[in-house]
Motif scaffolding. Sequence first.
Motif, mmCIF file in Angstrom:
data_model
loop_
_atom_site.group_PDB
_atom_site.id
_atom_site.type_symbol
_atom_site.label_atom_id
_atom_site.label_comp_id
_atom_site.label_asym_id
_atom_site.label_seq_id
_atom_site.Cartn_x
_atom_site.Cartn_y
_atom_site.Cartn_z
ATOM 1 N N GLN A 428 0.831 -1.198 0.000
ATOM 2 C CA GLN A 428 0.000 0.000 0.000
ATOM 3 C C GLN A 428 0.874 1.259 0.000
ATOM 4 O OE1 GLN A 428 -3.009 -0.127 2.997
ATOM 5 N NE2 GLN A 428 -3.988 1.784 2.375
ATOM 6 N N ARG A 429 1.965 1.213 0.756
ATOM 7 C CA ARG A 429 2.869 2.369 0.791
ATOM 8 C C ARG A 429 3.469 2.633 -0.592
ATOM 9 N NH1 ARG A 429 7.664 4.003 0.259
ATOM 10 N NH2 ARG A 429 8.411 1.930 -0.298
ATOM 11 N N ILE A 430 3.904 1.578 -1.260
ATOM 12 C CA ILE A 430 4.526 1.733 -2.582
ATOM 13 C C ILE A 430 3.545 2.334 -3.577
ATOM 14 C CG2 ILE A 430 5.387 0.429 -4.570
ATOM 15 C CD1 ILE A 430 6.750 -1.462 -2.563
ATOM 16 N N LEU A 431 2.355 1.768 -3.651
ATOM 17 C CA LEU A 431 1.382 2.256 -4.624
ATOM 18 C C LEU A 431 0.977 3.692 -4.331
ATOM 19 C CD1 LEU A 431 -0.838 -0.939 -5.014
ATOM 20 C CD2 LEU A 431 0.828 -0.048 -6.645
ATOM 21 N N THR A 432 0.817 4.020 -3.059
ATOM 22 C CA THR A 432 0.457 5.393 -2.694
ATOM 23 C C THR A 432 1.575 6.359 -3.059
ATOM 24 O OG1 THR A 432 -0.912 4.568 -0.869
ATOM 25 C CG2 THR A 432 -0.269 6.888 -0.813
ATOM 26 N N ALA A 433 2.823 5.958 -2.823
ATOM 27 C CA ALA A 433 3.959 6.816 -3.148
ATOM 28 C C ALA A 433 4.078 7.049 -4.648
ATOM 29 C CB ALA A 433 5.248 6.202 -2.604
ATOM 30 N N LEU A 434 3.602 6.092 -5.442
ATOM 31 C CA LEU A 434 3.649 6.236 -6.898
ATOM 32 C C LEU A 434 2.468 7.030 -7.447
ATOM 33 C CD1 LEU A 434 4.811 2.640 -7.941
ATOM 34 C CD2 LEU A 434 6.165 4.755 -7.970
ATOM 35 N N GLY A 435 1.563 7.437 -6.568
ATOM 36 C CA GLY A 435 0.446 8.258 -7.000
ATOM 37 C C GLY A 435 -0.861 7.525 -7.146
ATOM 38 N N PHE A 436 -0.900 6.239 -6.835
ATOM 39 C CA PHE A 436 -2.131 5.462 -6.934
ATOM 40 C C PHE A 436 -2.992 5.710 -5.687
ATOM 41 C CE2 PHE A 436 0.918 3.251 -9.547
ATOM 42 C CZ PHE A 436 0.191 2.834 -10.647
ATOM 43 N N GLY A 437 -4.293 5.654 -5.882
ATOM 44 C CA GLY A 437 -5.192 5.671 -4.748
ATOM 45 C C GLY A 437 -5.582 4.259 -4.377
ATOM 46 N N VAL A 438 -5.394 3.852 -3.112
ATOM 47 C CA VAL A 438 -5.606 2.461 -2.705
ATOM 48 C C VAL A 438 -6.700 2.400 -1.648
ATOM 49 C CG1 VAL A 438 -4.540 0.386 -1.733
ATOM 50 C CG2 VAL A 438 -3.178 1.940 -3.176
ATOM 51 N N ASP A 439 -7.733 1.601 -1.946
ATOM 52 C CA ASP A 439 -8.778 1.300 -0.968
ATOM 53 C C ASP A 439 -8.609 -0.151 -0.567
ATOM 54 O OD1 ASP A 439 -10.990 0.908 0.567
ATOM 55 O OD2 ASP A 439 -12.467 1.389 -0.992
ATOM 56 N N ALA A 440 -7.960 -0.357 0.586
ATOM 57 C CA ALA A 440 -7.667 -1.716 1.047
ATOM 58 C C ALA A 440 -8.763 -2.281 1.938
ATOM 59 C CB ALA A 440 -6.332 -1.734 1.792
ATOM 60 N N GLY A 441 -9.915 -1.597 2.004
ATOM 61 C CA GLY A 441 -10.990 -2.058 2.878
ATOM 62 C C GLY A 441 -11.787 -3.189 2.293
ATOM 63 N N THR A 442 -11.605 -3.481 1.018
ATOM 64 C CA THR A 442 -12.317 -4.588 0.373
ATOM 65 C C THR A 442 -11.306 -5.545 -0.226
ATOM 66 O OG1 THR A 442 -12.456 -3.366 -1.715
ATOM 67 C CG2 THR A 442 -14.295 -3.105 -0.161
ATOM 68 N N MET A 443 -11.774 -6.692 -0.608
ATOM 69 C CA MET A 443 -10.908 -7.682 -1.242
ATOM 70 C C MET A 443 -11.580 -8.142 -2.544
ATOM 71 S SD MET A 443 -7.993 -9.045 -1.100
ATOM 72 C CE MET A 443 -7.553 -8.598 0.593
ATOM 73 N N PRO A 444 -10.978 -7.939 -3.680
ATOM 74 C CA PRO A 444 -9.642 -7.366 -3.864
ATOM 75 C C PRO A 444 -9.615 -5.870 -3.615
ATOM 76 C CG PRO A 444 -10.681 -7.724 -5.993
ATOM 77 C CD PRO A 444 -11.613 -8.306 -4.970
ATOM 78 N N TRP A 445 -8.379 -5.335 -3.495
ATOM 79 C CA TRP A 445 -8.241 -3.903 -3.296
ATOM 80 C C TRP A 445 -8.736 -3.157 -4.536
ATOM 81 C CZ3 TRP A 445 -2.504 -3.345 -1.211
ATOM 82 C CH2 TRP A 445 -2.428 -3.941 0.047
ATOM 83 N N THR A 446 -9.290 -1.978 -4.281
ATOM 84 C CA THR A 446 -9.654 -1.092 -5.386
ATOM 85 C C THR A 446 -8.567 -0.038 -5.523
ATOM 86 O OG1 THR A 446 -12.011 -1.430 -5.001
ATOM 87 C CG2 THR A 446 -11.377 0.506 -6.280
ATOM 88 N N VAL A 447 -7.984 0.060 -6.719
ATOM 89 C CA VAL A 447 -6.841 0.958 -6.951
ATOM 90 C C VAL A 447 -7.208 1.936 -8.063
ATOM 91 C CG1 VAL A 447 -4.402 1.120 -7.561
ATOM 92 C CG2 VAL A 447 -5.239 -0.866 -6.266
ATOM 93 N N SER A 448 -7.173 3.222 -7.743
ATOM 94 C CA SER A 448 -7.400 4.243 -8.768
ATOM 95 C C SER A 448 -6.060 4.616 -9.391
ATOM 96 C CB SER A 448 -8.069 5.471 -8.165
ATOM 97 O OG SER A 448 -7.285 6.011 -7.120
ATOM 98 N N VAL A 449 -6.051 4.737 -10.711
ATOM 99 C CA VAL A 449 -4.809 4.946 -11.460
ATOM 100 C C VAL A 449 -4.608 6.437 -11.713
ATOM 101 C CG1 VAL A 449 -3.573 4.401 -13.592
ATOM 102 C CG2 VAL A 449 -5.091 2.691 -12.541
ATOM 103 N N PRO A 450 -3.427 6.978 -11.442
ATOM 104 C CA PRO A 450 -3.185 8.397 -11.716
ATOM 105 C C PRO A 450 -3.179 8.683 -13.216
ATOM 106 C CG PRO A 450 -1.146 7.313 -11.056
ATOM 107 C CD PRO A 450 -2.239 6.318 -10.847
ATOM 108 N N SER A 451 -3.446 9.918 -13.559
ATOM 109 C CA SER A 451 -3.600 10.281 -14.974
ATOM 110 C C SER A 451 -2.312 10.130 -15.763
ATOM 111 C CB SER A 451 -4.102 11.729 -15.076
ATOM 112 O OG SER A 451 -3.211 12.621 -14.419
#
Length: 801
Positions: A428-451
Amino acid sequence: MKFTVNWLKEHLETTASAAEIAEKLTAIGLEVEEVDDRGATLRPFTVAHVLTAVQHPNADKLRLCTVDAGDGAPYQVVCGAPNARAGLKVVFARMGTTIPVNGMVLKPTAIRGVDSQGMMCSMREMGLGEDHDGIIELPADAPIGKPFAEVLGLDDAVIDIAVTPNRQDCLGVAGIARDLAAAGLGTLKTPAIEKIAGQFPCPVAVRLDESVADKPCPIFTGRLIRGVKNGPSPDWLKRRLEAIGLRPISALVDVTNLITMDRARPLHVFDAAKLSGGIRVRLGFEGEMVEGLDGKTHKIDAATIVISDDSGALGLGGIVGGVPSSVSEETVDVFVESAHFDPDRIAATGRRTGVVSDARYRFERGVDPKSALDGLELATKLILELCGGTPSEVVVAGAFPGDFPVRHLRPGRVKQLTGLEVSEAEMQRILTALGFGVDAGTMPWTVSVPSWRRDIEGETDLVEEVARIVGLDKLPVEPLPRTNVVPVPALSPAQRRVRAARRLLAARGLTETINYSFIPEAHAKAFGWSDAALKVANPISPELAVMRPHLVPSLAAAGVRNAARGNEDVALFELAGTYHGIGPADQRTVAAGLRTGYTAPRQWQGGRRPVDAFDAKADVFALLAELGAPVGNLTVTTEVPAWAHPGQAGAVKLGPKTTVAVFGALHPKIAKLLDLEGPAAFFEVYLDAVPLPKPRATKEKGALVLSDFQAVSRDFAFLVDETVAAEAVIRAVKGADKALITEVSVFDLYRGTGVPEGKLSLALAVKLEPRDKTLSDQDIDAVSAKIIAAVAKATGATLRA
């Protein structure tokens, strides 16, 4: 992609050295191609103070100087520079120092009888330019003894990385810093972009035609800046651009180049006084032309995105600006443009026009569509700082593209696909640092992709992001399981045969060539091409327009190039595919060769001759024998293709239908078309048509048995029709008595007096080798009669009286 370490540190808070940065970049998938640490190279060259400078006692053009380098007693230096004088701050090199421009190591020396203990250097000697008329003059306040590269700001290391096409976000220094920060090499500190308020409505109207508003150019922004003063950029900007290989032009242009490299955001500036009406973004008109800033005039078509005004085209959108609206030192009002263009459209236009630019390189890979306004604001800030002026309000035509669809990630897939043990918190730290939005409250995770990450298409892409930031060098290495005790051959019989063919032809003195799989259309037609599907839709050049049906045209072109350079006697071969349709079965694997000129160089004994069809035939049969082909069952016929010489070429056949090779001379018309002059002989062996040798029997081959009885040779001269092939006569002779007859060869061919018209005399030597007894005259006569009868039956030939 090039950048300097100090430039990177404007975005990344880090104490890492250039070497440490390079190592980390390669570990996270941004392969470093070169690190040019100029500071390390120039570190031995320090600031020195010229105390005295007097005339050399033995030379009119030399000066004898004493130099204080800050490390003790002054040095005595002989210098020929016209500007060497007392009081000057210079660049000094001590004994043992290596001069960058030529690798020379300074040694104690005497010049015109006077010892010289060092060297005062010019820009050229430092590898910093071509100026060598005088030594470098440093600022008067330069501290003595300090490396001069630090004083002039030349100590910044330049790193060059190879960016794969899917990592368009790393075509800017800010994107590279983001990756390094995510990998733990420092803290990201990219300066925020401030919005600059406009002081007046923008007088330049902007509109998008319906043909471009959807996908080709969804968003176009700009603003006018009045009262600018264009001129040379400050030294820091010049040095930054020069370090990565860009030529400073003017402050306005340099600002756009800086932002292109810093934020991967191409921009363009127009001289507002040269605009006629507003700016219109549209598709081009057939026959339209524009003079580009690259010094070339470009033809526009209906598929090209054009930036225009009421007077016509101003430039190719996303590729290159035009001269008609370019800025100069006289520019007072400037219109700054920041837009988004469709990558596929830019790539296609770039290939058609052949324009190579930094803007095209980024747009065809996918610039962040939401960075248009940020880029415009940053450009405004820099222009106001460097050139002054008053900005207008921002004008926007079109709409920003929507967000990318969200992706999903199952954390366990990281271990399954890469073998890496990574905690969910770290993922989660890696993806957030790369600009992704991570919702780890569900499985699978929902990841929003930066533009800026249009390359992220699925779960495996997210796994790859985690793996590369952890470090590709940390991926576990697992050997593949062995399924057999004895290794299975890695190459198939057909693949081994290709290698054997390459070795055999090289051993026979032919040089391998590697050519394009395309040839000119005229050559392809001459060699039987007719399938329009094999014509290249977007050829590299007109000379490479059609997939080749044969290898001979490519070899002929290589032969012509060699002849043009004085190398007329060449032997070339190529082993590659030929194309006869679009299906997999329509591609053949062919070994082809071409010999030109003479068989040997000129010499006093003579003995050389022009190459001919028999040289090519020898190559063919040597190759077929090496490949295990049934050489004894092959026949040579005159059924050659139309591009071969009908009287000097042959086809090698296995049975009545299968052609395994052709050889001989080219048809004169074809040779002329290919510009092939002088003697030449070709061959093509169709490897797919040559049957693979049968597996050897497990039974051991017996020992060689030689005859104890003397062999006998007899000569026969037959009168045969000119239409009869010598091959047919030879086969008839061999078939007369297969037990006794071991060799048959032609040793004479005669036409002329004593031979009827339409006939020729063919003389053969026949070797008889008995196995059980010495041949008597009666035995030889009986075999001779069989031979004469067999030849007469097969060919109609008669024994010559």
